[in-house]
Design an enzyme around this catalytic site. Sequence first.
Site, PDB file in Angstrom:
ATOM      1  N   ALA A 211     -38.690  -6.389  -3.914  1.00  0.00           N
ATOM      2  CA  ALA A 211     -37.720  -5.538  -4.848  1.00  0.00           C
ATOM      3  C   ALA A 211     -37.614  -6.476  -5.958  1.00  0.00           C
ATOM      4  O   ALA A 211     -37.574  -6.080  -7.095  1.00  0.00           O
ATOM      5  CB  ALA A 211     -36.718  -4.889  -4.399  1.00  0.00           C
ATOM      6  N   HIS A 212     -36.944  -7.638  -5.639  1.00  0.00           N
ATOM      7  CA  HIS A 212     -36.509  -8.593  -6.874  1.00  0.00           C
ATOM      8  C   HIS A 212     -37.598  -9.057  -7.776  1.00  0.00           C
ATOM      9  O   HIS A 212     -37.367  -9.485  -8.690  1.00  0.00           O
ATOM     10  CB  HIS A 212     -35.921  -9.690  -6.131  1.00  0.00           C
ATOM     11  CG  HIS A 212     -36.777 -10.557  -5.107  1.00  0.00           C
ATOM     12  ND1 HIS A 212     -37.382  -9.980  -4.143  1.00  0.00           N
ATOM     13  CD2 HIS A 212     -37.216 -11.859  -5.331  1.00  0.00           C
ATOM     14  CE1 HIS A 212     -38.027 -11.119  -3.494  1.00  0.00           C
ATOM     15  NE2 HIS A 212     -37.943 -12.231  -4.291  1.00  0.00           N
ATOM     16  N   LEU A 213     -39.003  -9.063  -7.490  1.00  0.00           N
ATOM     17  CA  LEU A 213     -39.991  -9.323  -8.009  1.00  0.00           C
ATOM     18  C   LEU A 213     -40.438  -8.369  -8.730  1.00  0.00           C
ATOM     19  O   LEU A 213     -41.499  -8.749  -9.684  1.00  0.00           O
ATOM     20  CB  LEU A 213     -41.010 -10.033  -7.355  1.00  0.00           C
ATOM     21  CG  LEU A 213     -40.582 -11.434  -6.711  1.00  0.00           C
ATOM     22  CD1 LEU A 213     -41.529 -12.093  -5.591  1.00  0.00           C
ATOM     23  CD2 LEU A 213     -40.563 -12.668  -7.719  1.00  0.00           C
TER      24      LEU A 213
END
Length: 377
Positions: A211-213
């Site tokens: 999700a952070h990417l």
Amino acid sequence: MKRILCITGTRADFGKLKPLLAYIENHPDLELHLIVTGMHMMKTYGRTYKEVTRENYQHTYLFSNQIQGEPMGAVLGNTITFISRLSDEIEPDMVMIHGDRLEALAGAAVGALSSRLVCHIEGGELSGTVDDSIRHSISKLSHIHLVANEQAVTRLVQMGEKRKHIHIIGSPDLDVMASSTLPSLEEVKEYYGLPYENYGISMFHPVTTEAHLMPQYAAQYFKALELSGQNIISIYPNNDTGTESILQELLKYQSDKFIAFPSIRFEYFLVLLKHAKFMVGNSSAGIREAPLYGVPSIDVGTRQSNRHMGKSIIHTDYETKNIFDAIQQACSLGKFEADDTFNGGDTRTSTERFAEVINNPETWNVSAQKRFIDLNL
């Protein structure tokens, strides 16, 4: 009369379940109760509950289980609470769920904890994300398994499931794909106002473990689509963690050559897919439905990395240039022969195979007390 409580949370699972829901609804000895929740109830995704209620099932329950951006753990809790209370009220003989979404996990948990039979459709599959863990958890809470093929059977047996409780019915959405009642391409284009003669279909969903990417991946992905110069019909991502960054990028690229929809009716989507030049993204539709129509597909990233990859599928990472190159390759390939590997090659419909299971008295006599079946070690 046997009561079956079913749960649908997305446009995708409803499309796949429709043939089976119709069979249950019209069966003189079965009573369908259908919970409509999840993405169906959200304005962002087109409030697709209307597509479900249009079918006029006798017992339908609408439940909004989340607000935009609510953590998945909280949504799971909300869903379990509602299903538990409704289950206590209607006392179903079976809870039937599909796939790997949290709504299915909630239904399986409620069924198992209330000693009701749980029937899981399309267990034993692999993708490449946390969805695997959810799907396998659902299988371990389920008593009866309706799977697509022999590979799924093998995986469930490895997980300690009893072989006699695993039944191959293929993928129910393939019944819809082969239906003679699908609309024409002209009808679909007119309904959605599509001007394209040639086009590709894009479906790009978040990968929760990455999700952070997702902001970076989404920017690279949609840039590649723009650079390709192809007409693109895009469908909004699902509502997993990371969806906001994908949707934000998607909306930047809307133009005469890039049209986006919150949702497309399943039957209409199939018609568009059948006539597409290619499909691109990370949806399972590119791995399963597209090959059956012989449409080249580009699988991007890790979301489907553990699934069977047919000869019409091109895999690539998230780099803009690599996605661009894959689109050019797909456009040069043309159509392939239909590939029904995923469905096991059985000529019977999924509905026929489902009917065989659901009408067998032994199905209803399966013990709610599960046993782990060891392999011969």
